[in-house]
Design a protein around this motif. Sequence first.
Motif, PDB file in Angstrom:
ATOM      1  N   THR A 105       0.799  -1.233   0.000  1.00 29.76           N
ATOM      2  CA  THR A 105       0.000   0.000   0.000  1.00 29.76           C
ATOM      3  C   THR A 105       0.836   1.290   0.000  1.00 29.76           C
ATOM      4  O   THR A 105       0.424   2.273  -0.605  1.00 29.76           O
ATOM      5  CB  THR A 105      -0.931   0.041   1.231  1.00 29.76           C
ATOM      6  OG1 THR A 105      -0.139  -0.233   2.367  1.00 29.76           O
ATOM      7  CG2 THR A 105      -2.047  -0.977   1.107  1.00 29.76           C
ATOM      8  N   SER A 106       1.975   1.291   0.679  1.00 29.80           N
ATOM      9  CA  SER A 106       2.716   2.562   0.742  1.00 29.80           C
ATOM     10  C   SER A 106       3.262   2.895  -0.642  1.00 29.80           C
ATOM     11  O   SER A 106       3.493   1.995  -1.461  1.00 29.80           O
ATOM     12  CB  SER A 106       3.863   2.462   1.746  1.00 29.80           C
ATOM     13  OG  SER A 106       4.858   1.596   1.226  1.00 29.80           O
ATOM     14  N   ASP A 107       3.488   4.183  -0.872  1.00 29.39           N
ATOM     15  CA  ASP A 107       4.019   4.579  -2.183  1.00 29.39           C
ATOM     16  C   ASP A 107       5.346   3.882  -2.474  1.00 29.39           C
ATOM     17  O   ASP A 107       5.627   3.502  -3.607  1.00 29.39           O
ATOM     18  CB  ASP A 107       4.196   6.104  -2.254  1.00 29.39           C
ATOM     19  CG  ASP A 107       2.854   6.807  -2.421  1.00 29.39           C
ATOM     20  OD1 ASP A 107       1.814   6.109  -2.392  1.00 29.39           O
ATOM     21  OD2 ASP A 107       2.849   8.046  -2.565  1.00 29.39           O
TER      22      ASP A 107
ATOM     23  N   ASP B 291       6.372   0.943  -1.376  1.00 26.18           N
ATOM     24  CA  ASP B 291       6.149  -0.470  -1.722  1.00 26.18           C
ATOM     25  C   ASP B 291       5.551  -0.593  -3.127  1.00 26.18           C
ATOM     26  O   ASP B 291       5.892  -1.499  -3.889  1.00 26.18           O
ATOM     27  CB  ASP B 291       5.222  -1.144  -0.704  1.00 26.18           C
ATOM     28  CG  ASP B 291       5.940  -1.415   0.612  1.00 26.18           C
ATOM     29  OD1 ASP B 291       7.170  -1.191   0.675  1.00 26.18           O
ATOM     30  OD2 ASP B 291       5.267  -1.829   1.579  1.00 26.18           O
TER      31      ASP B 291
END
Length: 587
Positions: free
Chosen positions: A507-509, A511
Amino acid sequence: LTSESGLLPTYDYVIVGAGVSGLTVANRLSENESLSILVIEAGEFDQDEDYILIPGLAGTGIGSKYDWNLTYVGNPDLGNRSVSIPLGKAVGGSSLLNRMTFDRGSRADYDRWKTLGNSGWGWTDLFPFFKKSENFTPPTSDIIDEWNVTYDQSVHGTTGNVQSSYAPWIWPSTKHFISAVTDLEVRIPLDGASGDALGGFFVSHNQDPVTATRSDARRAYWDPASGRPNLQLVTGRKVTKLLNRQTARGVQITGVEFAPSPYAQRSIVHARKEVILAAGAIHSPQLLQLSGIGDPALLARHNISTVSNVPGVGRNFQDHLYVPVVFSFDFPLTATNLTTNSTFAAESLALYHTDQTGPYADATGDFLAFLPTANFTSQTSAIQQLAQSQHTTLYLDPDTPATLARGYASQHELLTTGLAAENEAQLEIIWSDGTFILGLQHPFSRGSVRLASSDPFTPPLADPAYLRNPVDVAILVEAIKYARSLAQTPSLAAFNPVELVPGGNVTSDSDLEAYIRGAADSLFHPSGTCSVGRVELGGVVDTDFRVHGVSGLRVVDASVFPLLPATHIQSSVYAVAEKAAVAILSS
Ligand SMILES: Cc1cc2nc3c(=O)[nH]c(=O)nc-3n(C[C@H](O)[C@H](O)[C@H](O)COP(=O)(O)OP(=O)(O)OC[C@H]3O[C@@H](n4cnc5c(N)ncnc54)[C@H](O)[C@@H]3O)c2cc1C
């Protein structure tokens, strides 16, 4: 011809490459009976194989004997992965391998070509040539009733060479994708071929509406001209070098050298008027460099003396790339059934052969979405600021010549403006039964095609520099989030979506970026490597397709595009080649 024995020593025009552009130009020039034309093609004729002709098998010719089977250089921005380069090697070129979508970009995409200083290369200039190459058949009333396909007959050609028609049968899950984009208020233009290719819309395929078979460059442009006594084609011969002579007015290209294999004796044929390069965006720059036309520094590394100093040859390399986002949905029928259910596959094939419809009559990619940034993310200004904050040379190859850097600065300005424009699509979404294929449409990254060796049978070092510029990554990060929101619309949520790739936990930018760099692959549109434009701005050909600094030589293939349009590019290659034929005949 399959050997040199029937060849004349001299033709008016020698065309290198029998792909989309080469056969278009060959057909048009040979309409004039007083001209003699030879086409030289490295590959062979196809043999009507199912994987060439049947739309439902489109794409499965990749890796076959009709593919050059090349690979891009390892890319540090993709974790050093080497991405393969599917590329047609046959009479028909890449149009034998392609996925058969026959769409056009938006007006603004081509108008930018003109804005870069190329008079006669805007949408209005190219529009008649799009029409000239097309033989359009509207969707059947059944398809219109079932799918609400809209079209505008007036923007299509009806007497051109390439059969352009809609699949007579469409995979049912496409309906849910259309509902999902509608849920998210994506607009539906009347007809994407009108220059308004923004939103979600049905596209035609290069498909014969009667036989439901591929209408490729061989069948569209070669077969109808093949009986002309003034047109010859020799297959299985690779052009290895352009011949030149010094004249009082400078260097003139006078013919080509070619051979069937690395150790075979080279043959020579002369061109009374011109040599026309149509070898595609990887091989046309290679051939120019082998012949001493390019960046002197690069040529010197291979002991090739410079015939013409054109630093842009092989630079400005662009390709569309994509990342997939894969969901499983509870759809009752998907293309997977063709591989998992042999009865269904056999019945579908029988239906195709008896009635020319059903799953095998559908090349897929029937309804495509092309979205400006603001349509899929709220991060438009942040992405635009990222672009604005860049020094334009920062992500170019360190040895980029100054002329190229100047030309790229103009491109960068247009691309940056385009990020916030409503009339330019940055993202394509292709739906494939639960997989969202997210295609980056206006890459900021620029790569190159360079000789690996002075041996013409050694493939060049081709590097599209995928994802070198972080703006390209930022767009794809937002695209993945948008694909997820499409999957959660009421229309698709009803089918219990489960995200398989990259997976709901990514989900994180950062990742997402790691996933993108690990998964990005080619959407098969190499171009830009012999770009139209002034030599001071890194251009290789002038607006009449003539290579700078020499006479008797033009390039007419996908390598002349200065910037990629937001579309699958074959119909643009046909249109540009039709324009080239007029330029050649009128000079
Ligand atoms: C797998 C795949 C899928 C695609 N899907 C689509 C799609 O769905 N829709 C779309 O619009 N576009 C699609 N494209 C892109 C489209 O097919 C190409 O952009 C188009 O064919 C490019 O035309 P061209 O004339 O530049 O080159 P090509 O059509 O590739 O022709 C070049 C020809 O030159 C020959 N050649 C090269 N070097 C030499 C040499 N030295 N001597 C002699 N001959 C030589 C080659 O063998 C080839 O036949 C796809 C392409 C591929 C590969």
